[in-house]
Scaffold this motif. Structure first.
Motif, PDB file in Angstrom:
ATOM      1  N   ASN A   1       8.784   6.108  -4.439  1.00  0.00           N
ATOM      2  CA  ASN A   1       7.344   5.570  -3.743  1.00  0.00           C
ATOM      3  C   ASN A   1       6.810   4.208  -4.013  1.00  0.00           C
ATOM      4  O   ASN A   1       6.256   3.901  -3.235  1.00  0.00           O
TER       5      ASN A   1
ATOM      6  N   CYS B   1       1.285  -2.437  -5.867  1.00  0.00           N
ATOM      7  CA  CYS B   1       1.381  -1.098  -4.969  1.00  0.00           C
ATOM      8  C   CYS B   1       0.821  -0.034  -5.709  1.00  0.00           C
ATOM      9  O   CYS B   1       0.288   0.047  -6.824  1.00  0.00           O
ATOM     10  N   VAL B   2       0.224   0.740  -4.697  1.00  0.00           N
ATOM     11  CA  VAL B   2      -0.719   1.933  -5.195  1.00  0.00           C
ATOM     12  C   VAL B   2      -0.111   2.970  -6.022  1.00  0.00           C
ATOM     13  O   VAL B   2      -0.707   3.357  -7.121  1.00  0.00           O
ATOM     14  N   PRO B   3       1.184   3.716  -5.759  1.00  0.00           N
ATOM     15  CA  PRO B   3       1.469   4.815  -6.704  1.00  0.00           C
ATOM     16  C   PRO B   3       1.589   4.284  -8.069  1.00  0.00           C
ATOM     17  O   PRO B   3       1.177   5.125  -8.916  1.00  0.00           O
TER      18      PRO B   3
ATOM     19  N   GLU C   1      -3.987  10.176  -2.029  1.00  0.00           N
ATOM     20  CA  GLU C   1      -4.407  10.747  -3.120  1.00  0.00           C
ATOM     21  C   GLU C   1      -4.662   9.735  -4.221  1.00  0.00           C
ATOM     22  O   GLU C   1      -5.767   9.532  -4.918  1.00  0.00           O
ATOM     23  N   PHE C   2      -3.426   8.873  -4.303  1.00  0.00           N
ATOM     24  CA  PHE C   2      -3.515   7.784  -5.365  1.00  0.00           C
ATOM     25  C   PHE C   2      -4.850   6.792  -5.046  1.00  0.00           C
ATOM     26  O   PHE C   2      -5.478   6.137  -5.821  1.00  0.00           O
ATOM     27  N   LEU C   3      -4.859   6.446  -3.671  1.00  0.00           N
ATOM     28  CA  LEU C   3      -5.971   5.437  -3.432  1.00  0.00           C
ATOM     29  C   LEU C   3      -7.250   6.053  -3.708  1.00  0.00           C
ATOM     30  O   LEU C   3      -8.103   5.233  -3.975  1.00  0.00           O
TER      31      LEU C   3
ATOM     32  N   GLU D   1      -2.155   3.145  -9.468  1.00  0.00           N
ATOM     33  CA  GLU D   1      -3.159   4.192  -9.652  1.00  0.00           C
ATOM     34  C   GLU D   1      -2.447   5.387 -10.603  1.00  0.00           C
ATOM     35  O   GLU D   1      -3.188   6.105 -11.203  1.00  0.00           O
TER      36      GLU D   1
ATOM     37  N   ASN E   1       5.432  12.123  -7.390  1.00  0.00           N
ATOM     38  CA  ASN E   1       4.709  11.328  -6.504  1.00  0.00           C
ATOM     39  C   ASN E   1       4.830   9.738  -6.583  1.00  0.00           C
ATOM     40  O   ASN E   1       4.729   8.992  -5.591  1.00  0.00           O
TER      41      ASN E   1
ATOM     42  N   ALA F   1       4.848  12.078   0.382  1.00  0.00           N
ATOM     43  CA  ALA F   1       4.528  10.854   0.017  1.00  0.00           C
ATOM     44  C   ALA F   1       3.162  10.368   0.695  1.00  0.00           C
ATOM     45  O   ALA F   1       2.392   9.604  -0.099  1.00  0.00           O
TER      46      ALA F   1
ATOM     47  N   ALA G   1       0.400  11.796  -1.143  1.00  0.00           N
ATOM     48  CA  ALA G   1       0.547  11.075  -2.651  1.00  0.00           C
ATOM     49  C   ALA G   1      -0.302   9.935  -2.292  1.00  0.00           C
ATOM     50  O   ALA G   1      -1.201   9.726  -3.245  1.00  0.00           O
ATOM     51  N   VAL G   2       0.208   9.069  -1.470  1.00  0.00           N
ATOM     52  CA  VAL G   2      -0.710   7.686  -1.435  1.00  0.00           C
ATOM     53  C   VAL G   2      -2.101   7.796  -1.190  1.00  0.00           C
ATOM     54  O   VAL G   2      -2.549   6.914  -1.913  1.00  0.00           O
TER      55      VAL G   2
ATOM     56  N   TRP H   1      -3.714   7.186 -13.992  1.00  0.00           N
ATOM     57  CA  TRP H   1      -4.059   8.508 -13.804  1.00  0.00           C
ATOM     58  C   TRP H   1      -3.227   9.327 -14.802  1.00  0.00           C
ATOM     59  O   TRP H   1      -3.918  10.350 -15.679  1.00  0.00           O
TER      60      TRP H   1
ATOM     61  N   CYS I   1       0.813  -1.283  -0.025  1.00  0.00           N
ATOM     62  CA  CYS I   1       0.095  -0.005   0.130  1.00  0.00           C
ATOM     63  C   CYS I   1       0.974   1.243   0.086  1.00  0.00           C
ATOM     64  O   CYS I   1       0.224   2.292  -0.633  1.00  0.00           O
ATOM     65  N   ARG I   2       2.137   1.016   0.731  1.00  0.00           N
ATOM     66  CA  ARG I   2       2.993   2.272   0.616  1.00  0.00           C
ATOM     67  C   ARG I   2       2.610   3.455   1.300  1.00  0.00           C
ATOM     68  O   ARG I   2       3.073   4.424   1.272  1.00  0.00           O
TER      69      ARG I   2
END
Lengths: 830, 439
Positions: free
Chosen positions: B386, B346-348, A96-98, B351, B382, A90, A93-94, B355, A53-54
């Motif tokens: 990461n 992983c998320v970054p 926001e990405f989620l 997504e 971002n 970070a 960012a995570v 995006w 998940c970071r």
């Protein structure tokens, strides 16, 4: 693998010095310094971190890149920041990405208000969204199974549920399908995810993607309260919290994570079985047989009829106590029988007499393993029990030990076990030949003399027995998890003698982390034994003043010597062997007084008085875990208006018969127990607290009656009698009233099935799916045949405790040779 | 036309080189014999370290040093040859495996012995059917001659070698995803540490090297580290097979001495862009490398010089983009590839790639604002650093470099597209804007 000893180190986080055990993951160590690091995928219960998940990125001095604190073990002198600009960026960012693909449907989401994604978005997100593109869409929600709904739009792909399925339950059903932002959680071919522990994924899910079909839309977090207790549906006695609403309804059951008991998991029966509490067919008022049928009556009438019947029978009364009785109820039942009615006949063991000396030997504190010992043992022997059906949560514990700590597993059972694939050695012995197997194992662990002959008497392969011995020898501490079945029946005493002999050979008594752990039939079997609910044992495992009759003998003694039967949370027709004998006994008994939550066909037909039982969520009391942990059962919701606490009913009966028990509350009964059971000395409800206390770990443990392990004097096990097919029976997790009366679980309800080897099936012309009859001595049970390649030829297995066609019709505590034949399909008249 | 420096591709045009007869006739398997009969495993590792041979798969890590990380002691150890050549623009390993499979096998066996591994795998990308067939035939030949299998050349060393085909996922070229895939699992990258040298395939210590790296091993052993180091620069020793593609007149694989000016490769060997076109930008190391400009072509083509320029030599795949290509289309092409190949773990990356594609598509349609280009850039930041593995960065780095170097073109592209869309809308009577009769 020995349990590691933690060493304390000091590190710095956000400017504060914190001490933590070396090697602890940074995310956990931070919490010791009151620093919270957000995360989604991390869950130590699920094994090694995955870093997916970071969310938990932190800055560590000397490391160029941000590190995932869930996977970084803390080291002495480490300097960590969770609040630097880089880390904040970070984290923003995570989050926001989620949220890029997460729907903002919190107002209609079950998780809303208790959602880690909500909390973390508030706490660590930037508080704004820059994403204006269309989000991804899935059909929602869809049934992952009849128990669980999945909303794939909400899923943040944290891996928890998939890891649970792959690495904890090892049912290997949940997988990720597709790739990248098209990834979704599912099963192969969209098959429903049905498995004994599937409900845990609902609790693991950090968003509202996995929801309980039973709880969906029933309440919002501000409508509900938590009430801690233990689950009383099986001997696992998992620590649970009931989610209650308005103090009257249980809406959900969650795990309460007691390392010493359940490791934070629940089985689906424990998780969804609460529905039976609110089943309309539950008995919620006293009933008396009147004009041939049970009719609701006033408490006054029910109590006076029962008291009169018992007083009349006096010493000709007998009590059968079911495993779900609390220590308090058990204590009062034996008091009522022995002290008030003058009858020594009380039994809580369906499987036959337990020798008093053996009972005391088995209770030796140095001989009893604690549940967590399974995880760290050198070897675990699972003997004559199928854990997933009989004590499900231990199944997960054994898997964990094998997977994470390299525990050597030996499975020795008659019926193929779901733990077989994890085992270093697997032994199959003929149903009922546990004694001979132990004799053979003893020979293999010793000089090997007579091994082949003894293995033959067990119907086991000598090579398999030898492999089992090799796995156990020099393995380090051994934990023997043994089923009550082993000690049952005609030769139960000899089998327990062999078990104690094995304990001596493997030096279980002198070894830290080693021991025996019984898997009893009843939830509170150990507690009931210790408070005196066995015919030959008084409270505290002392010899009873007068030895009473065991359950089987009670059945045989009706009506000549016994005229009144008290059935406390028990229906011997479904739980005890020799159904025929019990049918005759119930039929002929003058009165049958029952405490029950549901009217089983047996009670419906035979009971003269029925007192409504409290459900597990309405009860206060204590139970004793098979490993000696005394735990509190706590009331979570109000009882239905016409239900009285069962201890109170029992006390009232004593009083009406003329000898008051002198107890005015449940805790007062507990005090009486503590005064009567020497090794519970000084125990208080406050000390038990939320997680219980193992009495072996208290000072009072020294007061358990002395007992030495018998040396020698072991009998030769009898040779196997020639038989075509031998009958074995096994309980199913999915049988019993809770499954019958919980609408959501009913689809799992066990039907009678006849498990046969492929060879026997072919020989008898039976194939999977055929309706067959299993017959012995004029009695017959029908079921659907299932041919299994792993069933050894010569054995046939039936399910115990099914609603109809119960295997108890064919069992009598002795090895049984049965006949199996295809049955003509019964034509039911229209 | 400039010259190649052919070492790896020395005999590449020899007919039948893929057969063991021809390979042996040309001196094949002599390095293996030398390594097994005259050298201790430690000496092989030392020789590889001394040669300065750096990984040819992308990261450029010292091959010898990587081998030296393998723990000593008796346990199941593994060697995996990464033949999942999937980076857009890279096609050098295909040539090496197809034409000279035995040199790879020889290199694998030497490296395996050096690392103490007795099981080796070639994980080859699923699309390389022909090459997998050739490798399988070559492994069978090598086994028949005793170069692979038990007690190789009587040395007491066992190395078993299996060719395993992937199923078509870029991510399986990432070394830990490759291991998961090889174990039969979904090919997702693993968290590091533990590094494969400690806990890799089936939890055993595992050495993972690229095809070209391993193909260099017999050369280092046969001719010695000193000979090898004579080519290339101090920090980028030896030769490199460079795959040149894109807007050039003679695309293909060229073997060059590391450190020659990039211009010699792009113009000298590959012929530069078509007449009348200029180099707009170029990827020096596959599509995941930040783009460089025309003037950067004068830099030496080496690991260190490309890093200094803010990019990387990567797998040595040069993709040339001329001035006929809109930069937005290029960015979109790159982003779509990585979005498609993101594993989703992983998320970054999962997504962020998604995006990015959506934003670039919007720019391409003329529906973006200048603020969106800022957001696009921030999203790339971002992602970078990461993620669980480098796939996310592989998109973010080139896209970010394009925004940095061609920002005005992004804005202009969006404007032009918007105007064109407006004109269409007006023409179709969908706009209420007054139509300027003069326009």
């Amino acid at each position: 693998m020995p349990k590691p000893e933690p060493k304390l180190i000091t590190f710095e986080i956000d400017g504060r010095e914190v001490q933590a055990p070396e090697g602890m993951m940074l995310v956990d160590a931070a919490r010791l310094g009151d620093v919270e690091i957000p995360f989604f995928c991390y869950e130590p219960k699920l094994g090694a971190p995955v870093g997916a998940c970071r969310m938990c990125l932190v800055e560590i001095e000397g490391m160029p890149k941000l590190q995932t604190s869930c996977s970084t073990p803390v080291k002495d002198g480490m300097v960590v920041s969770t609040t630097s600009e880089r880390v904040k960026q970070a984290q923003n960012a995570v989050v926001e990405f989620l949220l890029v693909n997460h729907p903002l449907d919190c107002p209609v989401c079950d998780k809303g208000g208790e959602c880690p994604l909500q909390d973390i978005s508030y706490g660590w997100g930037a508080g704004r969204s820059r994403f204006i593109e269309p989000k991804r869409h899935f059909e929602k929600p869809v049934a992952l199974s009849p128990l669980i709904a999945i909303d794939r739009e909400r899923c943040i792909l944290c891996y928890r549920c998939v890891r649970f399925s792959q690495e904890i339950a090892e049912d290997y059903q949940l997988v990720f399908l597709e790739r990248g932002d098209h990834t979704f959680v599912g099963t192969h071919d969209g098959h429903p995810y049905v498995a004994p522990f599937s409900g845990n994924i609902v609790e693991l899910c950090p968003v509202g993607a996995l929801t309980s079909q039973a709880y969906r839309f029933r309440a919002r977090p501000w409508d509900i309260e938590d009430a801690g207790s233990i689950c009383t549906l099986c001997p696992s006695q998992c620590n649970v919290k009931y989610t209650t609403r308005d103090d009257t309804r249980v809406l959900r059951v969650l795990a309460r994570d007691n390392q010493g008991v359940d490791d934070g998991w629940l089985c689906d029966k424990g998780r969804f079985g609460y529905q039976a509490i609110h089943a309309p067919e539950r008995v919620t008022q006293p009933l008396v047989r009147d004009g041939g049928a049970l009719r609701p009556v006033s408490w006054e009438r029910a109590l006076s009829e029962a008291a009169r019947a018992l007083a009349r029978a006096g010493g000709r009364s007998a009590a059968i106590v079911g495993g779900q009785a609390t220590n308090e109820e058990g204590f009062l039942v034996q008091h009522l029988m022995r002290e008030v009615l003058g009858s020594p006949h009380v039994d809580s063991r369906p499987s036959g007499v337990l020798d008093p000396a053996q009972a005391r030997a088995l209770a030796r504190p140095d001989l009893t393993a604690a549940v967590p010992d399974i995880e760290w043992a050198g070897a675990v022997l699972v003997l004559d029990t199928e854990l997933v059906d009989e004590m499900p949560i231990l199944d997960l514990r054994v898997r964990k030990g094998v997977r994470r700590n390299g525990v050597r597993l030996v499975v020795a059972t008659s019926r193929p076990s779901s733990l077989d694939p994890n085992a270093r050695a697997v032994v199959r012995f003929t149903p009922g030949a546990g004694e001979a197997f132990l004799a053979a194992l003893g020979a293999a662990l010793g000089d090997g003399r007579g091994l082949d002959e003894l293995a033959g008497r067990a119907g086991a392969s000598p090579e398999a027995v030898r492999a089992a011995a090799d796995a156990l020898r020099d393995a380090g501490p051994v934990v023997v998890v043994w089923g009550e079945r082993l000690s049952g029946g005609e030769r139960g005493r000899q089998a327990v003698a062999r078990l104690l002999d094995l304990a001596r050979t493997l030096e279980l008594a002198g070894t830290e982390g080693a021991g025996l752990l019984e898997v009893p039939r009843g939830t509170n079997a150990r507690g009931l034994r210790e408070v005196g609910c066995l015919p030959n044992l008084a409270p505290g495992l002392a010899d009873a003043a007068a030895a009473g009759k065991s359950a089987g003998e009670i059945a045989a003694a009706v009506p000549e010597e016994i005229s009144a039967l008290l059935l406390v949370h028990a229906d011997p027709l479904s739980s005890h062997p020799d159904r025929g004998a019990w049918e005759r006994a119930l039929d002929r008994a003058g009165s049958v007084i029952a405490f029950a939550d549901f009217l089983t066909p047996g009670l419906e037909e035979h009971a003269t008085v029925v007192f409504p039982s409290e459900s597990e969520a309405e009860k206060d009391g204590t139970m004793t875990h098979p490993d000696g942990r005394v735990q509190r059962v706590r009331q979570a919701i109000a009882r239905p208006p016409e239900v009285l606490p069962n201890w109170q009913v029992l006390a009232e009966l004593c009083e009406r018969i003329g000898k008051p028990a002198g107890v005015v509350s449940g805790p007062a009964v507990f005090e009486r127990i503590v005064a009567s059971v020497p090794f519970y000395e000084g125990l208080t409800l406050a000390e038990l607290g939320g997680k219980g206390v193992r009495w072996q770990e208290r000072d009072g443990a020294g007061r358990v009656p002395e007992s030495t392990l018998p040396e020698g004097g072991l009998e030769e096990p009898p040779p196997l009698e020639a038989a075509d097919l031998r009958l074995g029976t096994a309980p199913s997790l999915w049988s019993g009233p809770v499954v019958e009366h919980s609408p959501i679980l009913r689809f799992l309800l066990a039907d009678q099935r006849v498990e046969l080897s492929v060879e026997d099936g072919e020989r008898l012309g039976v194939s999977t799916g055929d309706e067959v009859a299993v017959t012995v001595g004029g009695a017959s049970v029908r079921g659907v045949a299932r041919l299994r390649s792993d069933v050894p030829p010569g054995s046939v297995f039936l399910v115990e405790g099914t609603q109809s066609e119960n295997a108890t019709a064919l069992t009598n505590g002795r090895p049984r040779a049965v006949k199996v034949a295809r049955a003509a399909r019964e034509v039911t008249p229209a | 036309m400039a010259d190649q420096t052919r070492v790896l591709l020395d005999d590449i045009d020899e007919p039948g080189l893929h057969t063991i007869e021809v390979y042996e006739r040309l001196g094949g398997y002599q390095a293996l014999r030398k390594a097994l009969t005259t050298m201790e495993p430690d000496e092989i590792v030392a020789e590889l370290q001394a040669s300065g041979l750096r990984g040819r798969g992308g990261a450029g890590f010292s091959m010898g040093q990587k081998a030296s990380f393998m723990p000593k002691g008796t346990m199941d150890k593994y060697l995996c040859c990464n033949a999942d050549e999937s980076e857009p623009g890279t096609f050098k390993d295909r040539l090496l495996m197809q034409k000279n499979p035995h040199r790879l096998i020889e290199g694998i066996v030497i490296a395996a012995v050096a690392a103490g591994a007795n099981r080796a795998f070639i994980y080859i990308r699923g699309e390389y059917v022909l090459q997998a067939d050739i490798l399988n035939a070559a492994v069978a030949e090598a086994r028949a001659r005793g170069y692979v299998g038990a007690n190789i050349l009587g040395s007491g060393h066992d190395v078993d070698l299996v060719v395993h085909r992937g199923a078509g996922a870029y991510i399986c070229g990432e070394e830990t995803a490759l291991l998961d895939s090889l174990e039969g699992k979904r090919g997702n990258p693993r968290l590091k540490p533990p590094f494969p040298a400690n806990q890799g395939l089936f939890r055993g210590p595992t050495l993972i090297n690229n095809v070209e790296t391993l193909s260099n091993v017999p050369i280092v052993i046969a001719k010695g580290a000193e000979w090898f180091k004579q080519r290339g620069t101090e920090k980028s020793t030896g030769t490199k097979v460079v795959s040149v593609s894109g807007n050039v007149q003679r695309p293909g694989n060229y073997e060059i001495e590391l450190g020659i000016p990039a211009r010699e490769i792009v113009y000298g060997l590959a012929g530069g862009p078509p007449p009348g076109r200029k180099v707009k930008c170029w990827f020096p190391g596959g599509s995941s490398a930040p783009v460089l400009l025309e003037e950067d072509l004068d830099r030496p083509y080496s690991f260190e010089s490309m890093a200094e320029a803010g990019s990387m030599l990567g797998s040595g795949a040069i993709i040339v983009v001329d001035d006929s290509v809109p930069i937005v289309s290029l960015a979109l092409r790159v982003a779509r590839f990585y979005r498609h190949e993101s594993c989703g773990k992983c998320v970054p990356c999962r997504e962020g790639t998604n995006w990015t594609v959506k934003m670039l598509e919007r720019i391409d349609r003329g529906e973006a604002t200048p603020m969106d280009i800022e957001i696009l850039d921030q999203v790339q930041q971002n992602i970078m650093g990461n993620c669980l593995c480098v796939l996310g960065d592989s998109m973010a780095m080139p896209v970010r470099s394009m925004i940095a170097k061609f920002k005005d073109e992004f804005i202009a592209h969006n404007e032009r597209a918007r105007e064109a869309a407006d004109r269409l809308a007006v023409g179709a009577g969908l706009s209420s804007e007054p139509v300027d009769a003069a326009a």
